[in-house]
Design a protein around this motif. Sequence first.
Motif, PDB file in Angstrom:
ATOM      1  N   CYS A  93      -2.179   9.882  -3.063  1.00 46.66           N
ATOM      2  CA  CYS A  93      -0.834   9.631  -3.578  1.00 46.66           C
ATOM      3  C   CYS A  93      -0.087  10.944  -3.823  1.00 46.66           C
ATOM      4  O   CYS A  93      -0.535  11.767  -4.622  1.00 46.66           O
ATOM      5  CB  CYS A  93      -0.913   8.825  -4.880  1.00 46.66           C
ATOM      6  N   PRO A  94       1.042  11.158  -3.147  1.00 45.89           N
ATOM      7  CA  PRO A  94       1.821  12.369  -3.367  1.00 45.89           C
ATOM      8  C   PRO A  94       2.382  12.478  -4.792  1.00 45.89           C
ATOM      9  O   PRO A  94       2.727  13.562  -5.242  1.00 45.89           O
ATOM     10  CB  PRO A  94       2.957  12.261  -2.349  1.00 45.89           C
ATOM     11  N   LEU A  95       2.446  11.356  -5.504  1.00 49.75           N
ATOM     12  CA  LEU A  95       2.953  11.360  -6.873  1.00 49.75           C
ATOM     13  C   LEU A  95       1.845  11.577  -7.900  1.00 49.75           C
ATOM     14  O   LEU A  95       2.107  11.630  -9.098  1.00 49.75           O
ATOM     15  CB  LEU A  95       3.670  10.033  -7.165  1.00 49.75           C
ATOM     16  N   ASN A  96       0.599  11.645  -7.409  1.00 51.90           N
ATOM     17  CA  ASN A  96      -0.573  11.815  -8.288  1.00 51.90           C
ATOM     18  C   ASN A  96      -0.694  10.704  -9.328  1.00 51.90           C
ATOM     19  O   ASN A  96      -1.095  10.952 -10.465  1.00 51.90           O
ATOM     20  CB  ASN A  96      -0.558  13.195  -8.954  1.00 51.90           C
ATOM     21  N   HIS A 100      -3.177   4.739  -8.227  1.00 55.28           N
ATOM     22  CA  HIS A 100      -3.153   4.666  -6.767  1.00 55.28           C
ATOM     23  C   HIS A 100      -4.435   5.272  -6.216  1.00 55.28           C
ATOM     24  O   HIS A 100      -4.486   6.430  -5.828  1.00 55.28           O
ATOM     25  CB  HIS A 100      -1.924   5.391  -6.206  1.00 55.28           C
ATOM     26  N   THR A 101      -5.467   4.445  -6.172  1.00 55.07           N
ATOM     27  CA  THR A 101      -6.755   4.909  -5.642  1.00 55.07           C
ATOM     28  C   THR A 101      -6.775   4.863  -4.116  1.00 55.07           C
ATOM     29  O   THR A 101      -7.677   5.391  -3.486  1.00 55.07           O
ATOM     30  CB  THR A 101      -7.907   4.060  -6.204  1.00 55.07           C
ATOM     31  N   ALA A 102      -5.803   4.230  -3.538  1.00 52.07           N
ATOM     32  CA  ALA A 102      -5.591   4.206  -2.091  1.00 52.07           C
ATOM     33  C   ALA A 102      -4.100   4.425  -1.866  1.00 52.07           C
ATOM     34  O   ALA A 102      -3.314   4.383  -2.820  1.00 52.07           O
ATOM     35  CB  ALA A 102      -6.031   2.864  -1.517  1.00 52.07           C
ATOM     36  N   LEU A 103      -3.727   4.676  -0.631  1.00 52.37           N
ATOM     37  CA  LEU A 103      -2.311   4.901  -0.348  1.00 52.37           C
ATOM     38  C   LEU A 103      -1.516   3.616  -0.518  1.00 52.37           C
ATOM     39  O   LEU A 103      -1.961   2.538  -0.119  1.00 52.37           O
ATOM     40  CB  LEU A 103      -2.133   5.419   1.078  1.00 52.37           C
ATOM     41  N   CYS A 104      -0.339   3.751  -1.104  1.00 55.18           N
ATOM     42  CA  CYS A 104       0.561   2.603  -1.231  1.00 55.18           C
ATOM     43  C   CYS A 104       1.101   2.269   0.160  1.00 55.18           C
ATOM     44  O   CYS A 104       0.939   3.049   1.097  1.00 55.18           O
ATOM     45  CB  CYS A 104       1.700   2.937  -2.202  1.00 55.18           C
ATOM     46  N   PRO A 105       1.743   1.129   0.331  1.00 55.04           N
ATOM     47  CA  PRO A 105       2.248   0.747   1.652  1.00 55.04           C
ATOM     48  C   PRO A 105       3.183   1.793   2.280  1.00 55.04           C
ATOM     49  O   PRO A 105       3.109   2.044   3.480  1.00 55.04           O
ATOM     50  CB  PRO A 105       2.988  -0.567   1.392  1.00 55.04           C
ATOM     51  N   LEU A 106       4.027   2.424   1.476  1.00 52.08           N
ATOM     52  CA  LEU A 106       4.937   3.444   2.003  1.00 52.08           C
ATOM     53  C   LEU A 106       4.162   4.612   2.588  1.00 52.08           C
ATOM     54  O   LEU A 106       4.348   4.987   3.748  1.00 52.08           O
ATOM     55  CB  LEU A 106       5.883   3.949   0.904  1.00 52.08           C
ATOM     56  N   HIS A 107       3.274   5.193   1.802  1.00 49.82           N
ATOM     57  CA  HIS A 107       2.559   6.380   2.250  1.00 49.82           C
ATOM     58  C   HIS A 107       1.518   6.061   3.321  1.00 49.82           C
ATOM     59  O   HIS A 107       1.252   6.891   4.201  1.00 49.82           O
ATOM     60  CB  HIS A 107       1.972   7.128   1.059  1.00 49.82           C
ATOM     61  N   ALA A 108       0.971   4.866   3.289  1.00 51.17           N
ATOM     62  CA  ALA A 108       0.041   4.458   4.343  1.00 51.17           C
ATOM     63  C   ALA A 108       0.782   4.367   5.679  1.00 51.17           C
ATOM     64  O   ALA A 108       0.270   4.798   6.717  1.00 51.17           O
ATOM     65  CB  ALA A 108      -0.605   3.124   3.990  1.00 51.17           C
TER      66      ALA A 108
END
Length: 143
Positions: A93-96, A100-108
Motif C-alpha cells: 500500500c503506497p499509503l502505508n 491493507h495487507t494486500a493491494l486495494c483494487p486501485l493499486h492492484a
Amino acid sequence: MLSKTTEYALRAVTCLAGQAACGKTPSPADEVAGITQIPRRYLHRVMQNLAAAGLVESRCGTHGGYLLARPAEAITILNVVAAVEPMARICNCPLNLQSHTALCPLHAELDRAYAATEEAFAKVTIAALLSSANPIVPMCETP
C-alpha cells in the motif's frame, strides 16, 4: 508514462543500432545528438546510465564515440527503460495503511498495468524496431 530521459535513452540506443547496421561505429556524440535531437549535455548523462547498465560503450580518441555493448538483437526496450528509470512496481500500500495487507483494487489494477507494460517492453528488441515492416524508419526522415 515514460519520462523524457527514458525517451532520450530509447532514441540513443536505436540510433546506435542503426549506425551499427550501416557499419558506422563508433558514433561521435555530436552525431548522435544531432540525429536524435537530444541536447548534447543531456546525451552525456543518458549515455552514462546506459554504459553503467552495460548497454553502450564509449571510446575515446579521434575515431571515438559511442557504440552498443551488445548486439541490438540482445537489447530490449525494457533493458533501456530499466537502465535509466526502472518502472516501479506496486508491492504494498503506497499509503502505508495497516489494514491493507494486500493491494486495494486501485493499486492492484495499476500494478497489473505496470506488469503488462514490462512484459510488452521485454518482448521487443531494438533490432526488431529497425527491421520492422513499417515504412517509417526510426530516427530517419522518410520521403
